[in-house]
Motif scaffolding. Structure first.
Motif, mmCIF file in Angstrom:
data_model
loop_
_atom_site.group_PDB
_atom_site.id
_atom_site.type_symbol
_atom_site.label_atom_id
_atom_site.label_comp_id
_atom_site.label_asym_id
_atom_site.label_seq_id
_atom_site.Cartn_x
_atom_site.Cartn_y
_atom_site.Cartn_z
ATOM 1 N N CYS A 48 0.831 -1.209 0.000
ATOM 2 C CA CYS A 48 0.000 0.000 0.000
ATOM 3 C C CYS A 48 0.863 1.257 0.000
ATOM 4 O O CYS A 48 0.485 2.275 -0.589
ATOM 5 N N SER A 49 2.021 1.191 0.649
ATOM 6 C CA SER A 49 2.942 2.341 0.615
ATOM 7 C C SER A 49 3.454 2.572 -0.811
ATOM 8 O O SER A 49 3.554 3.716 -1.274
ATOM 9 N N HIS A 50 3.761 1.481 -1.503
ATOM 10 C CA HIS A 50 4.210 1.591 -2.899
ATOM 11 C C HIS A 50 3.109 2.181 -3.775
ATOM 12 O O HIS A 50 3.370 3.071 -4.616
ATOM 13 N N ALA A 51 1.876 1.706 -3.589
ATOM 14 C CA ALA A 51 0.755 2.246 -4.364
ATOM 15 C C ALA A 51 0.532 3.722 -4.054
ATOM 16 O O ALA A 51 0.238 4.517 -4.960
ATOM 17 N N LEU A 52 0.670 4.094 -2.790
ATOM 18 C CA LEU A 52 0.475 5.499 -2.418
ATOM 19 C C LEU A 52 1.535 6.391 -3.054
ATOM 20 O O LEU A 52 1.231 7.501 -3.512
ATOM 21 N N ILE A 53 2.774 5.918 -3.102
ATOM 22 C CA ILE A 53 3.849 6.703 -3.732
ATOM 23 C C ILE A 53 3.551 6.916 -5.217
ATOM 24 O O ILE A 53 3.724 8.023 -5.759
ATOM 25 N N ILE A 54 3.099 5.865 -5.903
ATOM 26 C CA ILE A 54 2.769 5.992 -7.325
ATOM 27 C C ILE A 54 1.633 6.988 -7.531
ATOM 28 O O ILE A 54 1.679 7.843 -8.426
ATOM 29 N N ASN A 55 0.597 6.896 -6.685
ATOM 30 C CA ASN A 55 -0.537 7.820 -6.818
ATOM 31 C C ASN A 55 -0.129 9.251 -6.523
ATOM 32 O O ASN A 55 -0.573 10.196 -7.192
ATOM 33 N N MET A 56 0.707 9.442 -5.497
ATOM 34 C CA MET A 56 1.157 10.794 -5.170
ATOM 35 C C MET A 56 2.018 11.374 -6.295
ATOM 36 O O MET A 56 1.960 12.570 -6.586
ATOM 37 N N ASN A 57 2.810 10.518 -6.925
ATOM 38 C CA ASN A 57 3.620 10.972 -8.057
ATOM 39 C C ASN A 57 2.725 11.408 -9.214
ATOM 40 O O ASN A 57 2.983 12.417 -9.887
ATOM 41 N N LEU A 88 -9.388 8.137 -4.554
ATOM 42 C CA LEU A 88 -10.000 7.079 -3.749
ATOM 43 C C LEU A 88 -8.962 6.024 -3.370
ATOM 44 O O LEU A 88 -8.892 5.587 -2.206
ATOM 45 N N GLY A 89 -8.149 5.613 -4.348
ATOM 46 C CA GLY A 89 -7.110 4.628 -4.057
ATOM 47 C C GLY A 89 -6.104 5.127 -3.039
ATOM 48 O O GLY A 89 -5.659 4.375 -2.169
ATOM 49 N N SER A 90 -5.771 6.423 -3.123
ATOM 50 C CA SER A 90 -4.828 6.994 -2.160
ATOM 51 C C SER A 90 -5.419 7.001 -0.753
ATOM 52 O O SER A 90 -4.738 6.677 0.227
ATOM 53 N N GLY A 91 -6.697 7.368 -0.659
ATOM 54 C CA GLY A 91 -7.344 7.376 0.656
ATOM 55 C C GLY A 91 -7.411 5.987 1.267
ATOM 56 O O GLY A 91 -7.142 5.809 2.462
ATOM 57 N N LEU A 92 -7.768 4.997 0.452
ATOM 58 C CA LEU A 92 -7.818 3.624 0.950
ATOM 59 C C LEU A 92 -6.434 3.125 1.356
ATOM 60 O O LEU A 92 -6.285 2.438 2.377
ATOM 61 N N ALA A 93 -5.432 3.481 0.568
ATOM 62 C CA ALA A 93 -4.063 3.053 0.894
ATOM 63 C C ALA A 93 -3.610 3.655 2.220
ATOM 64 O O ALA A 93 -2.992 2.964 3.047
ATOM 65 N N ILE A 94 -3.925 4.929 2.445
ATOM 66 C CA ILE A 94 -3.552 5.568 3.717
ATOM 67 C C ILE A 94 -4.246 4.878 4.886
ATOM 68 O O ILE A 94 -3.640 4.610 5.932
ATOM 69 N N GLY A 99 -4.082 1.435 9.668
ATOM 70 C CA GLY A 99 -4.720 0.353 10.413
ATOM 71 C C GLY A 99 -3.852 -0.885 10.532
ATOM 72 O O GLY A 99 -3.613 -1.399 11.632
ATOM 73 N N VAL A 100 -3.368 -1.384 9.394
ATOM 74 C CA VAL A 100 -2.549 -2.589 9.405
ATOM 75 C C VAL A 100 -1.184 -2.307 10.029
ATOM 76 O O VAL A 100 -0.607 -3.166 10.698
ATOM 77 N N GLY A 101 -0.686 -1.077 9.834
ATOM 78 C CA GLY A 101 0.589 -0.715 10.451
ATOM 79 C C GLY A 101 0.521 -0.752 11.970
ATOM 80 O O GLY A 101 1.454 -1.210 12.633
ATOM 81 N N LEU A 102 -0.595 -0.286 12.544
ATOM 82 C CA LEU A 102 -0.769 -0.351 13.995
ATOM 83 C C LEU A 102 -0.818 -1.803 14.469
ATOM 84 O O LEU A 102 -0.222 -2.155 15.487
#
Length: 280
Positions: A48-57, A88-94, A99-102
């Protein structure tokens, strides 16, 4: 299966070194699958971090000159649906990362302490028992704490499986395989000694809707500590745990009824009970 059984993982069978029951994988996290479960959590966070980086880029390029250049040469097909999908994908990834990180953090904390969630409760009660005791008791030494790095290697290592057979464990000097068991037996003795019998003066149907018992009882309910049970007028319960607005009780019945599966124990509003005068 009841809510308490799902949360605690009790399915009338023993689980080696059980940590908790995970409804997302529909299984208990324990000795045999804890390393795989931790790797699964880590892969989810990394993915999800990888997906978030791609979306932010993508969003960064969208609001810079690069968007104009690529749009002019036909390199990017961007419209409202594309932008909404990326947001939407960025919000879900965050959300998943948090959640999973905790959850991953909780698991790693337990691993470096070599302590399951159930053992953590036992240790907390052991400390409380010594703090509240009128007679001096020797400090409780947790038998499985071997040092943070050694604890980590007991579960996470190159072999991909946890060390040990799930029954006997490497322990600290001065402890044995039954140190924790002896402490549990002492806690059960104290629990039985401090239990109080009460009579039900107001029925409760075991539902989540407890507004009739007060807004504070509705807001301060025990969520992850067991089941809510039905109680009826004039039934007798043995109380073993108390909160400000809730109590945990065990219906007083014969041993034959218990063997027949008629045992009933769990949480219900404190307003339902009538205590003996000496306990009021």
């Amino acid at each position: 299966m009841t809510l308490g059984q799902i949360l605690i993982g009790t399915q009338r069978r023993c689980v080696l070194k059980m940590d908790h029951h995970c409804p997302w994988v529909n299984n208990c996290v324990s000795h045999n699958n804890q390393p795989s479960f931790c790797r699964f959590l880590a892969y989810v966070v990394c993915g999800c971090s990888h997906a978030l980086i791609i979306n932010m880029n993508f969003l960064y390029r969208l609001f810079t000159r690069e968007y104009v250049i690529h749009r002019r040469h036909g390199g990017l097909l961007i419209n409202t649906y594309t932008i909404m999908s990326v947001l939407l994908g960025s919000g879900l990834a965050i959300g998943v990362i948090i959640g999973v990180g905790l959850l991953l953090g909780v698991q790693l904390k337990g691993i470096i302490q070599n302590k399951t969630q159930i053992e953590d409760w036992i240790v907390a009660k052991a400390k409380r028992r010594r703090k509240n005791s009128a007679d001096p008791i020797e400090p409780f030494v947790y038998p499985y704490h071997l040092g943070y790095w050694q604890n980590f290697k007991e579960v996470i290592n190159l072999s991909g499986v946890a060390r040990g057979n799930g029954i006997t464990w490497t322990i600290r000097p001065g402890c044995d395989q039954y140190t924790l068991t002896v402490e549990q037996l002492e806690q059960k003795k104290l629990k039985k000694k401090q239990s109080v019998e009460c009579i039900i003066k107001e029925s409760y149907n075991g539902s989540w809707c407890t507004c009739r018992y007060g807004i504070k009882a509705w807001c301060c309910r025990p969520i992850l500590e067991g089941d809510y049970i039905v109680v009826n007028n004039n039934e007798v319960f043995t109380l073993t745990r108390w909160q400000r607005y809730w109590v945990y009780g065990d219906l007083v019945i014969s041993d034959e009824d218990k063997q027949a599966g008629l045992r009933r124990r769990g949480w219900f509003p404190r307003r339902c009970i009538k205590l003996p005068d000496k306990h009021d």
